[in-house]
Design a protein around this motif. Structure first.
Motif, PDB file in Angstrom:
ATOM      1  N   ASN A 238       0.833  -1.211   0.000  1.00 25.71           N
ATOM      2  CA  ASN A 238       0.000   0.000   0.000  1.00 25.71           C
ATOM      3  C   ASN A 238       0.863   1.255   0.000  1.00 25.71           C
ATOM      4  N   LYS A 239       1.972   1.217   0.754  1.00 23.42           N
ATOM      5  CA  LYS A 239       2.876   2.370   0.795  1.00 23.42           C
ATOM      6  C   LYS A 239       3.525   2.590  -0.568  1.00 23.42           C
ATOM      7  N   THR A 240       3.950   1.481  -1.189  1.00 20.76           N
ATOM      8  CA  THR A 240       4.575   1.584  -2.516  1.00 20.76           C
ATOM      9  C   THR A 240       3.582   2.107  -3.550  1.00 20.76           C
ATOM     10  N   LYS A 241       2.341   1.590  -3.467  1.00 21.06           N
ATOM     11  CA  LYS A 241       1.295   2.029  -4.399  1.00 21.06           C
ATOM     12  C   LYS A 241       1.000   3.504  -4.211  1.00 21.06           C
ATOM     13  N   TRP A 242       0.970   3.922  -2.948  1.00 20.52           N
ATOM     14  CA  TRP A 242       0.713   5.346  -2.683  1.00 20.52           C
ATOM     15  C   TRP A 242       1.850   6.217  -3.187  1.00 20.52           C
ATOM     16  N   LEU A 243       3.105   5.740  -2.990  1.00 15.47           N
ATOM     17  CA  LEU A 243       4.266   6.498  -3.458  1.00 15.47           C
ATOM     18  C   LEU A 243       4.287   6.584  -4.983  1.00 15.47           C
ATOM     19  N   LEU A 244       3.988   5.475  -5.638  1.00 15.49           N
ATOM     20  CA  LEU A 244       3.938   5.482  -7.110  1.00 15.49           C
ATOM     21  C   LEU A 244       2.834   6.391  -7.623  1.00 15.49           C
ATOM     22  N   SER A 245       1.734   6.432  -6.904  1.00 15.13           N
ATOM     23  CA  SER A 245       0.633   7.312  -7.321  1.00 15.13           C
ATOM     24  C   SER A 245       1.056   8.772  -7.242  1.00 15.13           C
ATOM     25  N   ILE A 246       1.781   9.123  -6.163  1.00 15.97           N
ATOM     26  CA  ILE A 246       2.245  10.509  -6.018  1.00 15.97           C
ATOM     27  C   ILE A 246       3.238  10.873  -7.127  1.00 15.97           C
ATOM     28  N   ILE A 247       4.194   9.942  -7.359  1.00 15.98           N
ATOM     29  CA  ILE A 247       5.184  10.196  -8.429  1.00 15.98           C
ATOM     30  C   ILE A 247       4.492  10.339  -9.781  1.00 15.98           C
ATOM     31  N   GLY A 248       3.527   9.449 -10.024  1.00 22.05           N
ATOM     32  CA  GLY A 248       2.784   9.530 -11.290  1.00 22.05           C
ATOM     33  C   GLY A 248       2.032  10.843 -11.422  1.00 22.05           C
ATOM     34  N   GLY A 249       1.431  11.288 -10.320  1.00 23.74           N
ATOM     35  CA  GLY A 249       0.699  12.560 -10.342  1.00 23.74           C
ATOM     36  C   GLY A 249       1.608  13.734 -10.607  1.00 23.74           C
ATOM     37  N   LEU A 251       4.552  13.657 -12.140  1.00 19.24           N
ATOM     38  CA  LEU A 251       4.991  13.585 -13.536  1.00 19.24           C
ATOM     39  C   LEU A 251       3.905  14.065 -14.490  1.00 19.24           C
ATOM     40  N   LEU A 252       2.639  13.731 -14.163  1.00 19.30           N
ATOM     41  CA  LEU A 252       1.535  14.169 -15.028  1.00 19.30           C
ATOM     42  C   LEU A 252       1.387  15.677 -15.012  1.00 19.30           C
ATOM     43  N   VAL A 253       1.499  16.273 -13.830  1.00 22.27           N
ATOM     44  CA  VAL A 253       1.395  17.745 -13.725  1.00 22.27           C
ATOM     45  C   VAL A 253       2.547  18.405 -14.468  1.00 22.27           C
ATOM     46  N   LEU A 254       3.746  17.837 -14.268  1.00 15.23           N
ATOM     47  CA  LEU A 254       4.913  18.397 -14.946  1.00 15.23           C
ATOM     48  C   LEU A 254       4.774  18.306 -16.469  1.00 15.23           C
ATOM     49  N   TYR A 255       4.250  17.183 -16.937  1.00 13.20           N
ATOM     50  CA  TYR A 255       4.043  17.014 -18.380  1.00 13.20           C
ATOM     51  C   TYR A 255       3.031  18.012 -18.911  1.00 13.20           C
ATOM     52  N   LEU A 256       1.939  18.198 -18.192  1.00 12.08           N
ATOM     53  CA  LEU A 256       0.914  19.138 -18.625  1.00 12.08           C
ATOM     54  C   LEU A 256       1.458  20.567 -18.681  1.00 12.08           C
ATOM     55  N   PHE A 257       2.265  20.919 -17.694  1.00  8.06           N
ATOM     56  CA  PHE A 257       2.820  22.277 -17.658  1.00  8.06           C
ATOM     57  C   PHE A 257       3.770  22.512 -18.836  1.00  8.06           C
ATOM     58  N   ILE A 258       4.690  21.577 -19.061  1.00  4.50           N
ATOM     59  CA  ILE A 258       5.651  21.730 -20.163  1.00  4.50           C
ATOM     60  C   ILE A 258       4.941  21.667 -21.511  1.00  4.50           C
ATOM     61  N   ALA A 259       3.984  20.773 -21.612  1.00  2.00           N
ATOM     62  CA  ALA A 259       3.275  20.645 -22.883  1.00  2.00           C
ATOM     63  C   ALA A 259       2.464  21.892 -23.202  1.00  2.00           C
ATOM     64  N   SER A 260       1.938  22.557 -22.141  1.00  2.00           N
ATOM     65  CA  SER A 260       1.169  23.788 -22.384  1.00  2.00           C
ATOM     66  C   SER A 260       2.063  24.918 -22.911  1.00  2.00           C
ATOM     67  N   GLN A 261       3.343  24.872 -22.610  1.00  2.00           N
ATOM     68  CA  GLN A 261       4.275  25.871 -23.059  1.00  2.00           C
ATOM     69  C   GLN A 261       4.906  25.511 -24.411  1.00  2.00           C
ATOM     70  N   CYS A 262       5.103  24.211 -24.591  1.00  2.00           N
ATOM     71  CA  CYS A 262       5.828  23.778 -25.793  1.00  2.00           C
ATOM     72  C   CYS A 262       4.917  23.111 -26.824  1.00  2.00           C
ATOM     73  N   GLY A 263       3.679  22.960 -26.530  1.00  2.00           N
ATOM     74  CA  GLY A 263       2.766  22.377 -27.483  1.00  2.00           C
ATOM     75  C   GLY A 263       2.540  20.894 -27.258  1.00  2.00           C
ATOM     76  N   PHE A 264       1.296  20.567 -27.361  1.00  2.00           N
ATOM     77  CA  PHE A 264       0.906  19.173 -27.197  1.00  2.00           C
ATOM     78  C   PHE A 264       1.123  18.424 -28.503  1.00  2.00           C
ATOM     79  N   PRO A 265       1.263  17.183 -28.551  1.00  2.00           N
ATOM     80  CA  PRO A 265       1.522  16.360 -27.331  1.00  2.00           C
ATOM     81  C   PRO A 265       2.990  16.070 -27.152  1.00  2.00           C
ATOM     82  N   MET A 266       3.832  16.489 -28.148  1.00  2.03           N
ATOM     83  CA  MET A 266       5.243  16.082 -28.098  1.00  2.03           C
ATOM     84  C   MET A 266       6.184  17.277 -28.049  1.00  2.03           C
ATOM     85  N   PHE A 267       5.719  18.365 -27.438  1.00  2.00           N
ATOM     86  CA  PHE A 267       6.540  19.592 -27.257  1.00  2.00           C
ATOM     87  C   PHE A 267       7.077  20.088 -28.628  1.00  2.00           C
TER      88      PHE A 267
END
Length: 273
Positions: A238-249, A251-267
């Motif tokens: 459960n701890k590992t799953k929770w940690l992976l969920s946070i890391i995934g979240g 990474l998703l936010v970071l991807y959305l932010f960079i993609a919004s600046q550099c263009g979707f979906p591949m910058f």
């Protein structure tokens, strides 16, 4: 009178836990001046019951010229509640009375009373008390009446030869007194052995119970250990799953932010520059 005293006992008392239950007195007691058997027994009973001796005799001082002895026999009777009653049987007789006859009387009365007690339990009605007193009197009278006919049995193996050569034969033959004493000692030893065996069996049951409880404790400990490991693995998952969920979240936010600046979906905009 002297010959009669040599064939009869004068007094007999049966007590249980120092309480007098039965008394027998011969008509010959009236021929001995200033003899109070009950007083003598009350004076000696405490010492007799406190001693470790099961069978013995005590000389009695008397104002008359007749020498008397007090003979006693003791036995423990196990009660229903696990306790023990001390039965004491006391006989007063002239010192010249055949000792084997006295021992026979003591043993027969003791055995009869124990059988009587086991049969009737705690019943102490007047009728039952009288009933055993009749048995007690019958045993005494039977031995006294058959004294002459049983004299050869009483004297069997005796070291006396009538010529004063008693000491030369001592230790070469076993007399009836020694046989009866040995029999009583064997009975007591047997009872002690049975008590010890019962204690050992009881101790063995307790040990078996302790072993069973130890086995149950070991089994419970093993079950607890397995459950603890399962819970530990589940918590780690459960701890590992929770940690992976946070890391995934993240990474998703970071991807959305960079993609919004550099263009979707591949910058695309950032890569062209």
């Amino acid at each position: 009178m002297n010959s009669d005293l040599q064939k009869h006992i004068i007094h007999c008392t049966l007590t249980i836990n120092s309480t007098t239950l039965y008394i027998y007195e011969s008509h010959l007691i009236s021929q001995i001046s200033e003899l109070n058997c009950s007083e003598i027994i009350s004076q000696e009973l405490g010492l007799i019951n406190s001693s470790k001796t099961l069978i013995g005799s005590i000389p009695i001082s008397s104002s008359s010229n007749i020498k008397l002895s007090l003979y006693f026999m003791k036995k423990f009777l196990v009660t229903n509640d696990g306790g023990r009653d001390l039965i004491t049987l006391i006989v007063i007789a002239q010192v010249n009375v055949n000792k084997t006859m006295i021992l026979n009387i003591l043993k027969n009365i003791m055995d009869k009373y124990i059988d009587f007690k086991k049969k009737h339990g705690s019943e102490e009605s007047k009728k039952k008390l009288i009933e055993f007193k009749l048995y007690m009197n019958q045993i005494i009278k039977f031995e006294e009446l058959n004294y002459d006919s049983n004299s050869h049995v009483y004297n069997y193996g005796s070291t006396r030869d009538g010529n004063g050569d008693d000491e030369s034969n001592v230790g070469t033959q076993i007399n009836p007194n020694q046989l009866i004493l040995a029999n009583e000692e064997v009975d007591e030893v047997r009872q002690l052995m049975l008590d010890n065996i019962n204690k050992l069996l009881s101790r063995g049951d307790k040990i078996n119970l302790l072993v069973d409880q130890t086995d149950k404790l070991n089994t419970s400990s093993s079950v607890f250990q397995r459950k603890a490991q399962q819970i530990k693995r589940k918590m780690w998952f459960n701890k590992t799953k929770w940690l992976l969920s946070i890391i995934g979240g993240v990474l998703l936010v970071l991807y959305l932010f960079i993609a919004s600046q550099c263009g979707f979906p591949m910058f695309d905009h950032c890569l062209r520059n």
